[in-house]
Design a protein around this motif. Structure first.
Motif, PDB file in Angstrom:
ATOM      1  N   ALA A 407      14.019 -84.375   8.294  1.00  0.00           N
ATOM      2  CA  ALA A 407      15.259 -84.317   8.925  1.00  0.00           C
ATOM      3  C   ALA A 407      15.071 -84.385  11.054  1.00  0.00           C
ATOM      4  O   ALA A 407      15.419 -84.592  11.735  1.00  0.00           O
ATOM      5  N   ARG A 408      13.353 -83.110  10.958  1.00  0.00           N
ATOM      6  CA  ARG A 408      13.165 -83.325  12.198  1.00  0.00           C
ATOM      7  C   ARG A 408      12.823 -84.858  12.935  1.00  0.00           C
ATOM      8  O   ARG A 408      12.691 -84.702  14.513  1.00  0.00           O
ATOM      9  N   ARG A 409      12.606 -86.298  12.231  1.00  0.00           N
ATOM     10  CA  ARG A 409      11.819 -87.248  12.681  1.00  0.00           C
ATOM     11  C   ARG A 409      13.383 -87.762  13.691  1.00  0.00           C
ATOM     12  O   ARG A 409      12.921 -88.074  14.390  1.00  0.00           O
ATOM     13  N   ARG A 410      14.713 -87.017  12.870  1.00  0.00           N
ATOM     14  CA  ARG A 410      15.503 -88.189  14.086  1.00  0.00           C
ATOM     15  C   ARG A 410      16.147 -86.808  14.689  1.00  0.00           C
ATOM     16  O   ARG A 410      17.899 -86.610  14.955  1.00  0.00           O
ATOM     17  N   ILE A 411      15.638 -85.274  15.492  1.00  0.00           N
ATOM     18  CA  ILE A 411      16.347 -85.148  16.021  1.00  0.00           C
ATOM     19  C   ILE A 411      15.245 -84.098  17.064  1.00  0.00           C
ATOM     20  O   ILE A 411      14.140 -85.032  17.652  1.00  0.00           O
ATOM     21  N   GLY A 412      16.173 -84.477  18.210  1.00  0.00           N
ATOM     22  CA  GLY A 412      15.190 -83.611  20.003  1.00  0.00           C
ATOM     23  C   GLY A 412      15.421 -82.257  20.249  1.00  0.00           C
ATOM     24  O   GLY A 412      16.628 -81.603  19.599  1.00  0.00           O
ATOM     25  N   TYR A 413      14.511 -82.189  20.603  1.00  0.00           N
ATOM     26  CA  TYR A 413      14.634 -80.284  20.919  1.00  0.00           C
ATOM     27  C   TYR A 413      14.192 -80.184  22.154  1.00  0.00           C
ATOM     28  O   TYR A 413      13.193 -80.808  22.179  1.00  0.00           O
ATOM     29  N   VAL A 414      14.936 -78.880  23.457  1.00  0.00           N
ATOM     30  CA  VAL A 414      14.762 -78.847  24.629  1.00  0.00           C
ATOM     31  C   VAL A 414      14.341 -77.322  24.190  1.00  0.00           C
ATOM     32  O   VAL A 414      16.120 -76.884  24.074  1.00  0.00           O
ATOM     33  N   ALA A 415      13.626 -76.576  24.414  1.00  0.00           N
ATOM     34  CA  ALA A 415      13.531 -75.434  24.407  1.00  0.00           C
ATOM     35  C   ALA A 415      13.962 -74.959  25.608  1.00  0.00           C
ATOM     36  O   ALA A 415      13.989 -75.253  27.181  1.00  0.00           O
ATOM     37  N   GLN A 416      14.534 -73.285  25.483  1.00  0.00           N
ATOM     38  CA  GLN A 416      14.591 -72.613  26.874  1.00  0.00           C
ATOM     39  C   GLN A 416      13.758 -72.400  27.699  1.00  0.00           C
ATOM     40  O   GLN A 416      14.244 -72.856  28.912  1.00  0.00           O
ATOM     41  N   LYS A 417      12.202 -72.145  27.752  1.00  0.00           N
ATOM     42  CA  LYS A 417      11.715 -72.350  28.520  1.00  0.00           C
ATOM     43  C   LYS A 417      10.624 -73.095  28.288  1.00  0.00           C
ATOM     44  O   LYS A 417      10.027 -73.631  27.088  1.00  0.00           O
ATOM     45  N   PHE A 418      10.268 -73.347  29.656  1.00  0.00           N
ATOM     46  CA  PHE A 418       9.368 -74.544  29.335  1.00  0.00           C
ATOM     47  C   PHE A 418       8.386 -74.784  28.434  1.00  0.00           C
ATOM     48  O   PHE A 418       7.155 -74.134  28.446  1.00  0.00           O
ATOM     49  N   ALA A 419       7.831 -75.789  27.289  1.00  0.00           N
ATOM     50  CA  ALA A 419       7.293 -75.921  26.651  1.00  0.00           C
ATOM     51  C   ALA A 419       6.159 -76.856  26.097  1.00  0.00           C
ATOM     52  O   ALA A 419       5.601 -77.791  25.427  1.00  0.00           O
ATOM     53  N   LEU A 420       6.085 -77.698  27.850  1.00  0.00           N
ATOM     54  CA  LEU A 420       5.496 -78.733  27.340  1.00  0.00           C
ATOM     55  C   LEU A 420       3.639 -78.184  27.780  1.00  0.00           C
ATOM     56  O   LEU A 420       4.004 -76.921  28.048  1.00  0.00           O
ATOM     57  N   TYR A 421       3.117 -79.404  28.689  1.00  0.00           N
ATOM     58  CA  TYR A 421       0.873 -78.660  28.689  1.00  0.00           C
ATOM     59  C   TYR A 421       1.432 -78.188  30.257  1.00  0.00           C
ATOM     60  O   TYR A 421       1.510 -79.607  30.689  1.00  0.00           O
ATOM     61  N   ALA A 422       1.012 -78.007  30.480  1.00  0.00           N
ATOM     62  CA  ALA A 422       1.648 -77.384  32.205  1.00  0.00           C
ATOM     63  C   ALA A 422       0.421 -78.134  32.915  1.00  0.00           C
ATOM     64  O   ALA A 422       0.828 -78.467  34.050  1.00  0.00           O
ATOM     65  N   ASN A 423      -1.093 -78.408  32.475  1.00  0.00           N
ATOM     66  CA  ASN A 423      -1.500 -78.951  32.829  1.00  0.00           C
ATOM     67  C   ASN A 423      -2.040 -80.110  33.033  1.00  0.00           C
ATOM     68  O   ASN A 423      -3.186 -80.933  33.062  1.00  0.00           O
TER      69      ASN A 423
END
Length: 584
Positions: A407-423
């Motif tokens: 199921a996860r392959r068919r969904i996208g997720y945007v977290a409340q807090k910035f969850a990407l790699y800042a550097n």
């Protein structure tokens, strides 16, 4: 004559932007003063300079130019003397999750040197004021978001300050807790004549203040009492009823995209509230309003704020015009999420109790509830991040209790807090997440180019993600969540702390995605955003209290006939009624 709580003259502060080393004016030639014993607001878009001004006032930064006196003390000469007489609550207040409510209070009292003899009376007052007296033994990490904010405020007030600085204290807080926090602040001003300076992205909060300062890109755009700023929009605010069967968000998008004379538009109560800019003819606006019911409305502070940004030509860059045709009717067999008797327990605590609902393809579906209501737990189960204790849950045709990875392959997720790699740069983040989603080679590069254009990221592709303003970080998070073209997009409080202009731009993109058939599941504490949803759920104490269209939920709250009543009034009414029944 009493000493000013704060007096800034030609204040300036610059920072170096990494990795280029370019100097950025966080504040430039700001002159303002704050009377003692008043409640004052700092408002403005992300990056306006609000936090920088508060940190200068708290003696944590030193100005590069101009002068700043706080409680009559020169901030450049004696910042420690200022810190001895003020209290400052930053956006991320440092509670200790493993310590109890009482232990956190004791720790901050020790740090501030509060005499033992003074603590008993002060603690009793703070516990009564915040309604935390029943929870003194509970670890801070076990509190809801609203309770944590109230504990942070109590810890800030363990000593009696002469000036209280609050940096966006209600971000991520539900409407009930937000109201309680503002009642506490109002009580401090009225009963103790405390001077309070608060920064906020929510203009309805600023409307409670005696004076408002509007910042943009480090400069002071306007100042005055809420009425003077609100009256800028007098005679320019209207509500229009969309055509039958058309969601209000589609007419809102058309007004923003095509009507030159519209400074702002937002769904409200099943209609669209819009602000006219100028009195000249606008053929596009006339065409959009032709045959529709239009009524004049009294202005709000937010109307005046948006008109001010438009007049000063500092509105956010426009997004590309959206596909705003009404989506085709969706048949019942197009259900993409099916929840039946869903339960989640943590030990002997039931976080979600026997919840059932379904979501159709292309629908915008909102999960609402107070802090601690169970909506985040429900959200995490829908995403496949948390297993259910019992019940059935199908997402995109997959049974999540048996095949969460599929199921996860068919969904996208945007977290409340910035969850990407800042550097990592924007490009490197997109490449990394593209590989994680199984995209490679030409396909990956084409998708990166597509989302970079869709979310206006071309100019920052080589910038470090952690150095981007909040609006760009949000767009990058959206871009990574949509790289693999998911069927369903999950958004966890995506506009928390965003200013009105950024919220409008964000929801225009969501409107376009839904029109293409993407299903959107969103949690939010900002009730205006429920108006964008096709249907919403309201939960509390793990139980489902209401489900339906925004209009149906307003009807359940008994305010369907009030054109001025928004979703916040409906939300508070439904939750409070349910709690009263449960207490009997």
């Amino acid at each position: 004559m009493s000493t000013l709580a704060l007096d800034a003259r030609g204040l300036g502060k610059r920072f170096a932007v990494k990795p280029s080393g370019r100097m950025l004016d966080a504040l430039a030639d700001v002159t303002l003063s704050i009377e003692p014993g008043t409640l004052t607001a700092l408002v403005g878009p992300d990056g306006a300079g609000k936090t920088t001004l508060l940190r200068l006032a708290a003696g944590l930064l030193r100005a590069d130019s101009g002068s700043l006196r706080v409680l009559g003390i020169d901030a450049a000469q004696d910042p420690q003397a200022i810190q001895n007489r003020i209290s400052y609550m930053p956006q991320r207040f440092g509670l200790y999750d493993d310590l109890s409510v009482q232990e956190n209070l004791d720790l901050y009292a020790d740090l501030h040197g509060v005499p033992l003899a003074a603590r008993r009376e002060r603690y009793a007052r703070l516990m009564t004021m915040t309604d935390l007296g029943r929870f003194t033994a509970r670890p801070a990490g076990k509190l809801s978001g609203g309770m944590k904010q109230k504990l942070g405020l109590a810890c800030t007030l363990v000593r009696s300050p002469e000036l209280l600085l609050l940096d966006e204290p209600t971000v991520g807080v539900d409407p009930l807790s937000r109201r309680e926090l503002w009642d506490i602040v109002r009580q401090l001003v009225d009963d103790e004549q405390l001077s309070v300076l608060v920064s906020t992205a929510y203009l309805d909060e600023a409307e409670r203040c005696a004076r408002v300062f509007v910042l943009h890109d480090g400069r002071l755009l306007a100042q005055g009492d809420p009425a003077s700023l609100r009256d800028r929009a007098s005679g320019r605010v209207f509500a229009v009823t969309p055509p039958a069967g058309q969601p209000a968000r589609l007419l809102q998008a058309q007004l923003l995209d095509h009507a030159v004379a519209v400074a702002d538009a937002v769904p409200q109560g099943g209609r669209v509230r819009f602000v006219r800019d100028g009195d000249g003819a606008d053929p596009a606006l006339s065409a959009l309003l032709d045959g529709l019911a239009v009524d004049a409305l009294p202005p709000r502070l937010e109307d005046g704020f948006m008109l001010l940004l438009r007049e000063r030509r500092v509105m956010p860059a426009p997004t590309p015009p959206l596909a705003v045709s009404a989506p085709a009717p969706v048949s019942d067999d197009a259900t993409v999420i099916e929840v039946r008797d869903l339960v989640r327990r943590f030990g002997d605590f039931t976080a979600v109790a026997s919840t059932s609902f379904s979501v159709r393809r292309g629908e915008i579906f909102g999960l609402l509830g107070p802090n601690g209501a169970g909506k985040t737990t429900t959200f995490r189960m829908l995403c496949g991040l948390l297993p259910a204790s019992s019940g059935s849950l199908r997402v995109a045709g997959v049974d999540l209790r048996r095949a969460r990875a599929a199921a996860r392959r068919r969904i996208g997720y945007v977290a409340q807090k910035f969850a990407l790699y800042a550097n990592l740069s924007v490009r490197e983040n997109l490449e990394f997440f593209g590989h994680a989603y199984g995209l490679h080679g030409t396909t990956l590069h084409e998708r990166i180019a597509t989302v970079a254009a869709q979310f206006d990221l071309a100019e920052v592709m080589d910038s470090a993600s952690g150095q981007l303003p909040g609006g760009f970080r949000q767009r990058l998070a959206m871009a990574t969540g949509l790289l693999h073209e998911p069927d369903i997009l999950f958004l966890d409080e995506p506009t928390s702390g965003a200013d009105p202009g950024a919220r409008r731009a964000f929801w225009r993109r969501i409107t376009a995605l839904a029109a293409t058939g993407t299903t959107i599941i969103v949690t939010t504490h900002f009730m205006e955003e429920a108006e964008y949803c096709d249907r919403i759920v309201i939960q509390d104490a793990g139980k489902l209290l209401a489900i339906g269209t925004p209009g149906e939920v307003r009807g359940q709250a008994g305010i369907a006939g009030d054109p001025g009543a928004g979703m916040e009034a409906a939300f508070i009414g439904i939750v409070e009624t349910a709690r009263e029944r449960g207490a009997r």
